[in-house]
Design an enzyme around this catalytic site. Structure first.
Site, short mmCIF file in Angstrom:
data_model
loop_
_atom_site.label_atom_id
_atom_site.label_comp_id
_atom_site.label_asym_id
_atom_site.label_seq_id
_atom_site.Cartn_x
_atom_site.Cartn_y
_atom_site.Cartn_z
CD GLN A 48 38.94 71.53 48.14
OE1 GLN A 48 38.80 70.39 47.70
NE2 GLN A 48 38.81 71.82 49.42
NE ARG A 51 36.86 65.24 50.74
CZ ARG A 51 36.95 66.53 51.06
NH1 ARG A 51 37.67 66.92 52.09
NH2 ARG A 51 36.31 67.42 50.33
N GLY A 90 41.44 68.75 52.70
CA GLY A 90 41.18 68.60 51.27
C GLY A 90 41.77 69.76 50.47
CB SER A 135 39.08 79.12 51.80
OG SER A 135 38.16 78.07 51.77
CB SER A 189 35.66 71.62 42.56
OG SER A 189 36.80 71.58 43.43
CG ASP A 222 32.27 74.17 52.98
OD1 ASP A 222 32.11 73.08 52.41
OD2 ASP A 222 33.30 74.86 52.82
C1 S3P Z 1 37.20 74.92 49.43
C2 S3P Z 1 36.33 74.58 48.41
C3 S3P Z 1 35.14 73.74 48.61
C4 S3P Z 1 34.75 73.68 50.09
C5 S3P Z 1 35.93 73.40 50.98
C6 S3P Z 1 36.98 74.50 50.82
C7 S3P Z 1 38.38 75.74 49.10
O1 S3P Z 1 35.43 72.44 48.17
O2 S3P Z 1 33.76 72.70 50.30
O3 S3P Z 1 35.54 73.35 52.32
O4 S3P Z 1 39.06 76.23 50.02
O5 S3P Z 1 38.65 75.92 47.92
P1 S3P Z 1 35.28 71.99 46.61
O6 S3P Z 1 36.32 72.70 45.83
O7 S3P Z 1 35.51 70.50 46.63
O8 S3P Z 1 33.89 72.35 46.21
#
Ligand code: S3P
Length: 426
Positions: free
Chosen positions: A165, A120, A92, A20, A163, A311
């Site tokens: 992200q 997704r 993602g 991350s 989230s 995760d």
């Molecule tokens: C992440 C946030 C999480 C996590 C992903 C990495 C990030 O997802 O599951 O593996 O780096 O911000 P979500 O924001 O969809 O919860």
């Protein structure tokens, strides 16, 4: 590939840099003034996608060695629209964070991904960015995305789902918006973006349930060290917790409290957990974590705890199989929209190994037995977290596991199997 049962796992290891934070370091480095030196970069297929993306946007990145990079930033508004699409691969985090930066640039950007990423949900990022004044087209709510900036204004946004992200995309866009942008979270999620922006000199305020950012003039990171990835340490720690006679210490691992829910849960289940040498690495809490096996008891994970171990829930399922009594996970519907449907995948694959586990709409239930699972075949379904789950399940089983698609670990942790072998040999 076959994963054989092991009598115990013992040893001291370090894991690659946090994925991350590695994505964020490169993305923020790309819009800094001047050079960012990133040490402890977690190189994997996912973070390579981020390197390729910023290179396609005109950023020079020098690979000094496997985990050291020099990112030559082009300033907040200096990215250049490439002729073709930007391929986000399986990542993602890249596909959801990058639009937050692209809305501040001139031009039109197309983002594509692999089959899993293209299934997704992306409206969750597109919708708030549109509210800020950007133009974002999704393909029925999915990738490919087309992103175009414009005059942006700040918003106050309450996230409909917890989230990190989505929060990060809005905060990044807030760097370019007139006014103060605030994101309110239903539950606290990882705050790596806030910490990194603060370090880069952006006007950010962090609070327990929200974060605020205003328009930035310039960013600069200088030198940044990235701690080990707690999510990559997690399979080793769960192996240690569940295989009798094991003790594993992972050194220099990130211990951001919004990431380490698994440690609290393992402790509650009766595992012996100790943290040594607490320190800060790159503005993040870090330390050395030791887990020793002991008898485990089942536990319930409530919705409020989910973001702290989202995760790691597949690995929790395995720990729960080894624990005495029942375990339950609630409020984890987000698992259905990860790289695969991780509720279905975890439940079906662990059942094939002899586990007593069943799916619910938003989680799963496990009837634990303090004994090894039988073993069998695990199909990882192209999902790196299921691959690591299957490997640990094989080590802690009676007959071993035939792991189909083991190479999926490359997405987040290319040296995973070599590291496991070190712990077995010890
Ligand atoms: C992440 C946030 C999480 C996590 C992903 C990495 C990030 O997802 O599951 O593996 O780096 O911000 P979500 O924001 O969809 O919860």
């Amino acid at each position: 590939m076959r994963v054989e049962p092991v009598p115990a796992v013992v040893g001291h290891v370090a894991v690659p840099g946090d994925k991350s934070i590695s994505h964020r370091a490169v993305l923020v480095g790309a819009i800094c003034d001047g050079e960012t030196v990133v040490r402890g970069f977690g190189r994997s297929a996912d973070t390579e996608s981020t390197l390729e993306a910023v290179r396609a946007l005109g950023v020079e990145v020098v690979d000094e060695d496997v985990d050291t990079l020099r990112v030559r930033g082009r300033g907040l508004r200096g990215l250049v629209a490439p002729a073709g699409a930007i391929d986000c691969g399986n990542a993602g985090t890249l596909m959801r964070l990058l639009p937050g930066i692209l809305v501040g640039q001139d031009g039109r950007f197309e983002l594509t991904g692999d089959e899993s990423l293209s299934s997704r949900p992306m409206e969750r990022v597109a919708e708030p960015l549109r509210r800020m004044g950007a133009t974002i087209d999704t393909t029925d709510g999915h990738a490919p995305l087309v992103v175009e900036g414009g005059e942006l204004h700040a918003i106050d946004y309450e996230l409909p789902v917890a989230s990190a992200q989505v929060k990060s995309a809005i905060l990044l866009a807030g760097l370019y918006a007139e006014g103060e942008t605030t994101v309110v979270e239903p539950l606290p999620t990882r705050d790596h973006t806030e910490r990194l922006l603060e370090r880069a000199g952006a006007p950010v305020r962090r609070r327990p349930n929200s974060a605020t950012v205003s328009r930035a003039e310039r960013l600069s990171l200088g030198e940044l060290e990235i701690p080990g990835d707690f999510s990559s340490a997690a399979p080793l720690l769960v192996a240690a917790a569940t295989i009798p006679g094991s003790t594993v210490t992972v050194h220099g691992v990130g211990l951001n409290p919004r990431r380490t829910g698994l440690l609290d849960v393992l402790e509650r289940m009766g595992a012996r957990v100790a943290v040594y040498n607490r320190r800060a690495i790159g503005g993040e809490p870090a330390g050395d974590v030791e887990v020793r096996a002991s008898e485990l008891v089942g536990t319930t994970i409530t919705a409020g705890e989910v973001p702290g171990l989202v995760d790691e829930l597949p690995l929790f399922a395995l720990a729960a199989c080894h624990a005495r009594g029942d375990s339950v996970v609630r409020g984890a519907g987000e698992l259905r929209v990860k790289e695969t449907d991780r509720i279905e995948g975890v439940v079906e694959e662990l059942r094939r190994l002899g586990a007593h586990i069943r799916a619910t709409d938003d989680g799963f239930r496990v009837r634990g037995v303090p004994a090894r699972l039988r073993g069998g075949v695990v199909d990882v379904r192209g999902d790196h977290r299921l691959a690591m789950l299957g490997a640990v399940a094989g080590m802690s089983s009676i007959e071993g596991v035939e792991l189909r698609g083991a190479e999926a670990v490359e997405v987040s942790f290319p040296g995973f199997f070599e590291l496991l072998a070190q712990l077995e040999a010890a």
